[in-house]
Design a protein around this motif. Structure first.
Motif, short mmCIF file in Angstrom:
data_model
loop_
_atom_site.label_atom_id
_atom_site.label_comp_id
_atom_site.label_asym_id
_atom_site.label_seq_id
_atom_site.Cartn_x
_atom_site.Cartn_y
_atom_site.Cartn_z
N TYR A 186 -6.22 -2.80 4.77
CA TYR A 186 -6.85 -3.66 5.78
C TYR A 186 -7.97 -4.56 5.25
CZ TYR A 186 -4.39 -0.31 8.73
OH TYR A 186 -3.44 0.49 9.30
N VAL A 187 -8.07 -4.71 3.93
CA VAL A 187 -9.00 -5.71 3.38
C VAL A 187 -8.42 -7.09 3.68
CG1 VAL A 187 -10.00 -6.66 1.27
CG2 VAL A 187 -9.84 -4.17 1.54
N PRO A 188 -9.20 -8.07 4.20
CA PRO A 188 -10.65 -8.02 4.43
C PRO A 188 -11.05 -7.68 5.86
CG PRO A 188 -9.93 -10.26 4.63
CD PRO A 188 -8.68 -9.44 4.35
N ALA A 189 -10.09 -7.40 6.76
CA ALA A 189 -10.45 -7.11 8.15
C ALA A 189 -11.44 -5.94 8.21
CB ALA A 189 -9.20 -6.80 8.97
N VAL A 190 -11.14 -4.88 7.47
CA VAL A 190 -12.10 -3.80 7.26
C VAL A 190 -12.73 -4.05 5.91
CG1 VAL A 190 -12.43 -1.33 6.99
CG2 VAL A 190 -10.79 -2.19 8.67
N GLY A 191 -14.05 -4.13 5.87
CA GLY A 191 -14.77 -4.61 4.71
C GLY A 191 -14.39 -3.99 3.37
N ASP A 192 -14.39 -4.83 2.35
CA ASP A 192 -14.10 -4.36 0.99
C ASP A 192 -15.36 -3.77 0.36
OD1 ASP A 192 -12.57 -3.89 -1.23
OD2 ASP A 192 -12.62 -5.93 -1.98
N GLU A 193 -16.52 -4.30 0.71
CA GLU A 193 -17.78 -3.80 0.17
C GLU A 193 -18.23 -2.59 0.98
OE1 GLU A 193 -22.08 -5.56 0.44
OE2 GLU A 193 -21.17 -6.34 -1.42
N VAL A 194 -18.49 -1.50 0.28
CA VAL A 194 -18.90 -0.25 0.91
C VAL A 194 -20.36 0.01 0.55
CG1 VAL A 194 -18.47 2.22 1.13
CG2 VAL A 194 -16.56 0.65 0.71
N SER A 195 -21.19 0.18 1.56
CA SER A 195 -22.60 0.50 1.34
C SER A 195 -22.77 2.02 1.29
CB SER A 195 -23.47 -0.07 2.47
OG SER A 195 -23.40 -1.48 2.48
#
Length: 206
Positions: A186-195
């Motif tokens: 689901y990238v980029p709908a669900v973010g690729d960068e994880v905090s």
């Protein structure tokens, strides 16, 4: 008043009355230089690894891992020689949604059966302030190893009033790109960068 009401009212009062004694017994010192040098183990019950990603650009979506284990070797006078190694069981992932948790541990996402642990082993520590440091290391997740830098801050050191063990506490933050580790759903709908947001306690060895 009923006896049950009196009992429920007195318990909080008793707990509140004990707080000053507990705080005094703990004797936590927030000064990094006062921390005891030595070898430590992760205090699992008070260590959490949290993460968040943007969900369709509207909200941040949160989760965390528990049951973290590992070791820390540290000397406040030689912070650059610090060594850290931790292991995180993938199956402990929790988002407060049981259905989603089952999906995340499946082969479609984190694949807990094929890659049961996430590990981080430090390779370099650099002091960035009186109580902060950057901890760079190799993060192995989903069968892929990449360098990651965590921004760590020292909270306090002292004898924990509950466990009676000398304890160090830290917070740390960082970011990873999940597609770099092969988790691309689901990238980029669900973010690729994880905090990442980490709260970690370490107990000194005997």
């Amino acid at each position: 008043m009923t006896r049950s009401f009196l009992k429920s009212a007195l318990i909080p009062a008793a707990l509140l009355a004990s707080v000053p004694a507990i705080l005094h017994a703990q004797a936590a010192d927030p000064a990094p230089a006062a921390a005891q040098a030595g070898s430590y183990k992760v205090e699992t019950s008070h260590t959490r690894v949290g993460f968040s990603v943007m969900h369709f650009g509207f909200t941040e979506w949160y989760g965390e891992f528990a049951d973290v284990t590992g070791s820390l070797s540290i000397d406040p006078a030689k912070i650059e020689k610090t060594k850290l190694a931790v292991s995180i069981p993938v199956e402990t992932v929790s988002t407060t949604n049981a259905t989603l948790d089952e999906e995340l541990v499946s082969a479609d996402w984190f694949d807990a059966e094929g890659y049961p642990t996430i590990t981080f082993v430090s390779t370099k520590v650099k002091r960035t302030g009186e109580r902060t440091a950057d901890v760079t290391g190799n993060l192995t997740f989903h069968g892929v190893t990449k360098p990651v830098t965590l921004h760590a801050s020292f909270n306090a050191g002292g004898v924990n009033a509950m466990s009676k063990a000398y304890t160090l506490g830290f917070n740390a933050t960082g970011t990873i790109t999940r597609s770099d580790f092969g988790v691309k759903n689901y990238v980029p709908a669900v973010g690729d960068e994880v905090s990442l947001r980490i709260s970690a306690a370490f107990e000194k060895g005997e």
